[in-house]
Enzyme design. Sequence first.
Site, mmCIF file in Angstrom:
data_model
loop_
_atom_site.group_PDB
_atom_site.id
_atom_site.type_symbol
_atom_site.label_atom_id
_atom_site.label_comp_id
_atom_site.label_asym_id
_atom_site.label_seq_id
_atom_site.Cartn_x
_atom_site.Cartn_y
_atom_site.Cartn_z
ATOM 1 N N LEU A 156 0.884 -1.156 0.000
ATOM 2 C CA LEU A 156 0.000 0.000 0.000
ATOM 3 C C LEU A 156 0.921 1.204 0.000
ATOM 4 O O LEU A 156 1.908 1.215 0.743
ATOM 5 C CB LEU A 156 -0.869 0.036 1.259
ATOM 6 N N ASP A 157 0.613 2.207 -0.811
ATOM 7 C CA ASP A 157 1.562 3.323 -0.863
ATOM 8 C C ASP A 157 1.570 4.092 0.454
ATOM 9 O O ASP A 157 0.700 3.922 1.307
ATOM 10 C CB ASP A 157 1.324 4.217 -2.081
ATOM 11 N N LYS A 158 2.565 4.922 0.619
ATOM 12 C CA LYS A 158 2.815 5.588 1.901
ATOM 13 C C LYS A 158 1.626 6.425 2.353
ATOM 14 O O LYS A 158 1.339 6.519 3.559
ATOM 15 C CB LYS A 158 4.071 6.454 1.790
ATOM 16 N N SER A 163 -1.538 5.860 1.682
ATOM 17 C CA SER A 163 -2.749 5.058 1.838
ATOM 18 C C SER A 163 -2.703 4.314 3.163
ATOM 19 O O SER A 163 -1.654 4.186 3.784
ATOM 20 C CB SER A 163 -2.875 4.063 0.683
ATOM 21 N N ARG A 185 -5.278 6.015 -7.554
ATOM 22 C CA ARG A 185 -4.998 7.441 -7.641
ATOM 23 C C ARG A 185 -4.863 7.880 -9.102
ATOM 24 O O ARG A 185 -5.381 8.934 -9.498
ATOM 25 C CB ARG A 185 -3.717 7.771 -6.859
#
Length: 256
Positions: free
Chosen positions: A108-110, A112, A194
Amino acid sequence: MKENGIPAEGIRINKYLSEAGVCSRRAADREIEAGNVRIGDRVAACGDRVEPGMQVYFRGEPVQVQKKEILIAFHKPVGIVCTAEKREKDNIIDYINYPVRIYPVGRLDKNSEGLILLTNQGDLVNRIMRAGNFHEKEYVVTVDHDITDEFLEGMRSGVYLEELGVTTRRCMVERKNRRTFSMVLTQGYNRQIRRMCEAFGYRVRRLVRVRIMNIRLGDLAPGTYRDVTEAEKRELYRLIRDSYSAPRTGGRRGTA
């Protein structure tokens, strides 16, 4: 017969590292190529086999195959990075500080938050994350202005992501309120949600992953984790029973 978890015929070095909970097979290949793995006194090469009685070293530390299978569900907060790389000060492994070596299933990106699984089982990682297996991951997304019917239908139908040169698969998208929707994906391109929203002029304000296959985030508080239950494991293993773990096609996998 196995000796210390190693079958008599031996085991490929990348699979050994994966089953020992060091890293996934793909990451193991990179570490081997970088010269960070030894079998006894010699530097390992991709394709080498570990046989009973051999000692493997990863970055200078001895490796042992772990017998206990670990699978935990963690509510990743915003700001934590889904990597085991120690040079990243906000890495997920140091944050959790689990007593046994584990690593995240996907990313999961930073910016999120939400559900991420961590395990010491390399094959499980691959079977869940390969896009070709079409396993579901569900998200709740809040954007910066009111959602239109055209936006929802466009997201459902598949979006061309120019930066990646791909068109996303059709997916389920449902409105929850004026600026929030839920979304179920079966793939995971880098910053996919996104990028999809940006294609329609929307910016994501909050992104929470609430489900991976049959495992749900529920009321797990940010920054905390729990063991995946035996019932959840049985259903998960049933769902991945016919899934493959080796990659079939290329593609830039990443975060939501």
